[in-house]
Design an enzyme around this catalytic site. Sequence first.
Site, PDB file in Angstrom:
ATOM      1  N   TYR A  36     -31.141-157.872  70.103  1.00  0.00           N
ATOM      2  CA  TYR A  36     -31.879-157.392  68.931  1.00  0.00           C
ATOM      3  C   TYR A  36     -32.163-155.886  68.927  1.00  0.00           C
ATOM      4  CZ  TYR A  36     -35.987-158.277  71.979  1.00  0.00           C
ATOM      5  OH  TYR A  36     -36.883-158.308  73.018  1.00  0.00           O
ATOM      6  N   ASP A  64     -29.513-154.973  84.007  1.00  0.00           N
ATOM      7  CA  ASP A  64     -30.066-155.289  82.688  1.00  0.00           C
ATOM      8  C   ASP A  64     -29.574-154.224  81.713  1.00  0.00           C
ATOM      9  OD1 ASP A  64     -31.607-155.532  80.375  1.00  0.00           O
ATOM     10  OD2 ASP A  64     -33.444-156.017  81.457  1.00  0.00           O
TER      11      ASP A  64
END
Lengths: 411, 411
Positions: free
Chosen positions: A221, A196
């Site tokens: 984001y 991740d």
Amino acid sequence: MTTRQDCITLDQQDPLAACRDKFALPAGEIYLDGNSLGAMPRHVVARMQEVMEKEWGQGLIRSWNDAGWIDLPRRVAARVARLVGAAPNELMVGDSTSVNLYKALVAAVRLRPGRKVILSERGNFPTDLYIAQSVAEMFNLEIRYVDSTPEDVLAALDDSVAVLMLTHVNYRSGRIYPMHEITKRAHDAGALVVWDLAHSAGAVEVALNDANVDMAVGCGYKYLNGGPGAPAFVFVAERHHKEMRQPLSGWHGHARPFAFTLGYEAAGGIESMQCGTPPLLSMLALESALQVFDGIEMRVLRAKSVALTELFIRLVDEKLAPYGFGLASPRDAQVRGSQVSLTHEQGYAIVQALIARGIVGDFRMPDILRFGFTPLYVGYADVYDTVQAIAEIMHSGEWNQEKFITKKAVT
Amino acid sequence: MTTRQDCITLDQQDPLAACRDKFALPAGEIYLDGNSLGAMPRHVVARMQEVMEKEWGQGLIRSWNDAGWIDLPRRVAARVARLVGAAPNELMVGDSTSVNLYKALVAAVRLRPGRKVILSERGNFPTDLYIAQSVAEMFNLEIRYVDSTPEDVLAALDDSVAVLMLTHVNYRSGRIYPMHEITKRAHDAGALVVWDLAHSAGAVEVALNDANVDMAVGCGYKYLNGGPGAPAFVFVAERHHKEMRQPLSGWHGHARPFAFTLGYEAAGGIESMQCGTPPLLSMLALESALQVFDGIEMRVLRAKSVALTELFIRLVDEKLAPYGFGLASPRDAQVRGSQVSLTHEQGYAIVQALIARGIVGDFRMPDILRFGFTPLYVGYADVYDTVQAIAEIMHSGEWNQEKFITKKAVT
């Protein structure tokens, strides 16, 4: 002692100094929460107005072809791929990080039939563990949780492990896992690795192919500045494309999405990781925002990021010694991402007092003050002013006010 | 014979006539493709500029609380719930229709352990079938495909059926399934029903709770006008909330998403259907767009929709008889959605010739000309002008030009 003038000199010498003006930051504010929501590149406002009025309002359905919406996920993916050391045909943009992790984890465990373990660490970001728990239930696997040091992870690798799932940069401590070594050791044990990159992409150097990574996901984001809830991304190394099968088999991942055949037939490459129609307004904002990375090499960003966090820690040592702060991030810059986390029992109130002064970091339970240093828009004098403000807040007792101590919902 | 003046009179009497000015349609264009991508309500442009500059640009991370982003999915859901006959706490907005269908289908089959069949119809929208195929593989189920008449569906219900999955309004023919009767008969057979409302929500009356529906999904970017790729929605009847378990167990569906516990603990109500951080720019546009439905009852919309499609069919009968068109939609308005589909062997070229005249419908293989009548912004004279244009295109042979016959990629 480091002076404010030293920091101003560093800003003057900063090759990335001009980037700051590309962002619409509130006047007078020091924004150290780009690891939670990246700041807005100014030009995205005009681009979105064009998208709204011209592409949606006037182009309507024609914009799928005329404005190139149909190729948008691939275009955005190519921009992100460069930043994480992937080939453009190995990365796809769309859905959320959690949804992409589900796709990647299922695809990965299907490539290791017979193995019964998903290995991860207790300190991983919770949604990653929640998704893994669902996949484990679906495939009758167990999750092996280990403590967070690389040594703990490596010691837990054995031939029962189907997939090792780790977050490259820990969201609390900012510690970087050694991606190359861990991936190699996992492969030696016959496991696949899913990384991740939520706190890595756009902030630290990531070399997915150089490290021989199998799969990865990441967030649009945070350091990519794609806007609130921007679409996420998923990477699958090309060597797995032929065999991989992900479960969210929507029409956008079909070989011929508009042929409307009865049976699903995967597109075959990274396109297979798509599912439904992507949220185009959000994705067009992300595409536009990524332009601020044009012409910037990740090693230059990383060098400034390291310099900022080194400076912050040095100033904390110099100015905050009397006030009982701990350092929750590694001292060694090589294994530290683009954030520094401090600990303090009054951490929540101190973060609120800083926000009231226009210095925005965030708080993580139970006692973490988290400061993200986005090298595109944070400067050296900002770092100085932040530590100076903390010193003043502690010295004066400014943090110790009802309005700062009363906890609000933390997002 | 129906005259253009008759249609202008109908427009003058139309209680929804004023709605048209709320939409930013290209000047002189008749847009009959709102069933593919809804037109843009004008006010959304200013709202998105505010979102960009104020909420993202200046508010940054604070906007989760200060601008109410944290409650956005629930707020948007309440608006959609009213339009489909659901309670606000039974519907959630986020992700794509395909992803939501995956959640709903898995949750549904888990509620019917031991049953081995997902029942659907061959003519269902392909992505629904593709998702069902993935779920069937995961749970070792089979898919039973039947032909498209309600009678075929009802005849295939037996005690092996776990879930009946149907699309309420067929995307090609516009035929409406009798939701109440089919749901009841499925329940009598012990099955659950998942309805896809992609071509229903915002266009035809849907009474999910009145029909005792178990679960449903639907699309934000067609008749709801939420913008390209707008987030979709998922409905689960409250009676299933306690037992349902969906597989995309991301942190936004957790009981305490910011407590960061090790184990997933579902929020418990419809909130459990959330997964990752939603694409806020797209969702804020959808929220804003839904304001055009304020104060409008679905029965009023439906009445105009029926009047428009009745008029279209009557004019087709009157004006197009010599040209070899077939009617692919039901003649009975009660079982016809807000679209009319014609068939013609030169359908592709005819649609292109219409688009060149500023009349936008779409084409579906192999021979379907599809016209969507969105009652919020399509008027009676538009219907007249469309059929008149088709008559002229056929009479003159205008369709028979290289530029119209050469097929481009169809989206």
